[in-house]
Write a protein that holds these residues in place. Sequence first.
Motif, PDB file in Angstrom:
ATOM      1  N   SER A  51       0.848  -1.186   0.000  1.00  0.00           N
ATOM      2  CA  SER A  51       0.000   0.000   0.000  1.00  0.00           C
ATOM      3  C   SER A  51       0.888   1.241   0.000  1.00  0.00           C
ATOM      4  O   SER A  51       1.761   1.387   0.865  1.00  0.00           O
ATOM      5  CB  SER A  51      -0.890  -0.012   1.249  1.00  0.00           C
ATOM      6  N   PRO A  53       0.088   4.451   0.758  1.00  0.00           N
ATOM      7  CA  PRO A  53      -0.005   5.294   1.949  1.00  0.00           C
ATOM      8  C   PRO A  53       0.791   4.735   3.132  1.00  0.00           C
ATOM      9  O   PRO A  53       1.475   5.485   3.826  1.00  0.00           O
ATOM     10  CB  PRO A  53      -1.499   5.334   2.265  1.00  0.00           C
ATOM     11  N   VAL A  54       0.740   3.425   3.323  1.00  0.00           N
ATOM     12  CA  VAL A  54       1.504   2.813   4.415  1.00  0.00           C
ATOM     13  C   VAL A  54       2.997   2.962   4.147  1.00  0.00           C
ATOM     14  O   VAL A  54       3.771   3.280   5.058  1.00  0.00           O
ATOM     15  CB  VAL A  54       1.110   1.329   4.589  1.00  0.00           C
ATOM     16  N   THR A  55       3.404   2.765   2.909  1.00  0.00           N
ATOM     17  CA  THR A  55       4.812   2.904   2.552  1.00  0.00           C
ATOM     18  C   THR A  55       5.305   4.319   2.798  1.00  0.00           C
ATOM     19  O   THR A  55       6.390   4.531   3.348  1.00  0.00           O
ATOM     20  CB  THR A  55       5.035   2.513   1.077  1.00  0.00           C
ATOM     21  N   LEU A  56       4.510   5.309   2.431  1.00  0.00           N
ATOM     22  CA  LEU A  56       4.908   6.704   2.637  1.00  0.00           C
ATOM     23  C   LEU A  56       4.942   7.078   4.114  1.00  0.00           C
ATOM     24  O   LEU A  56       5.817   7.837   4.545  1.00  0.00           O
ATOM     25  CB  LEU A  56       3.979   7.636   1.858  1.00  0.00           C
ATOM     26  N   VAL A  57       4.017   6.541   4.890  1.00  0.00           N
ATOM     27  CA  VAL A  57       4.030   6.808   6.338  1.00  0.00           C
ATOM     28  C   VAL A  57       5.263   6.175   6.972  1.00  0.00           C
ATOM     29  O   VAL A  57       5.939   6.795   7.801  1.00  0.00           O
ATOM     30  CB  VAL A  57       2.730   6.314   7.002  1.00  0.00           C
ATOM     31  N   VAL A  58       5.584   4.947   6.579  1.00  0.00           N
ATOM     32  CA  VAL A  58       6.786   4.294   7.106  1.00  0.00           C
ATOM     33  C   VAL A  58       8.030   5.071   6.688  1.00  0.00           C
ATOM     34  O   VAL A  58       8.953   5.262   7.488  1.00  0.00           O
ATOM     35  CB  VAL A  58       6.852   2.820   6.639  1.00  0.00           C
ATOM     36  N   ALA A  60       8.198   8.299   6.095  1.00  0.00           N
ATOM     37  CA  ALA A  60       8.238   9.521   6.897  1.00  0.00           C
ATOM     38  C   ALA A  60       8.714   9.239   8.320  1.00  0.00           C
ATOM     39  O   ALA A  60       9.568   9.963   8.852  1.00  0.00           O
ATOM     40  CB  ALA A  60       6.858  10.174   6.918  1.00  0.00           C
ATOM     41  N   VAL A  61       8.193   8.186   8.927  1.00  0.00           N
ATOM     42  CA  VAL A  61       8.576   7.858  10.307  1.00  0.00           C
ATOM     43  C   VAL A  61      10.058   7.478  10.375  1.00  0.00           C
ATOM     44  O   VAL A  61      10.789   7.941  11.261  1.00  0.00           O
ATOM     45  CB  VAL A  61       7.675   6.736  10.859  1.00  0.00           C
TER      46      VAL A  61
END
Length: 91
Positions: A51, A53-58, A60-61
Amino acid sequence: MDYWQQPWLWIVAGVVLAVAEMLIPGFIFLGFAIGAVLVGALIWIGLLGHSIPVTLVVFAVLSILAWLILRRVMGVRPGQTKHWDRDINEN
């Protein structure tokens, strides 16, 4: 498979950001470079990449964590701050 699911793309982006950090020093791009390489490694071993969105959130974190760790390890040291006694415009 979409282009953002390719681990080599994330790793190449990390290398490009690391080169940008060498050209423009100041810990601006290094956290992002480490985050991109780590996301590429996570996609490579199969823990991430289904996914965007999950990849981009990971990403960013991991980038923020890398930046905070770099700031802690190589940041401003005690006594490194310059204290000015007089202003250059004073006569």
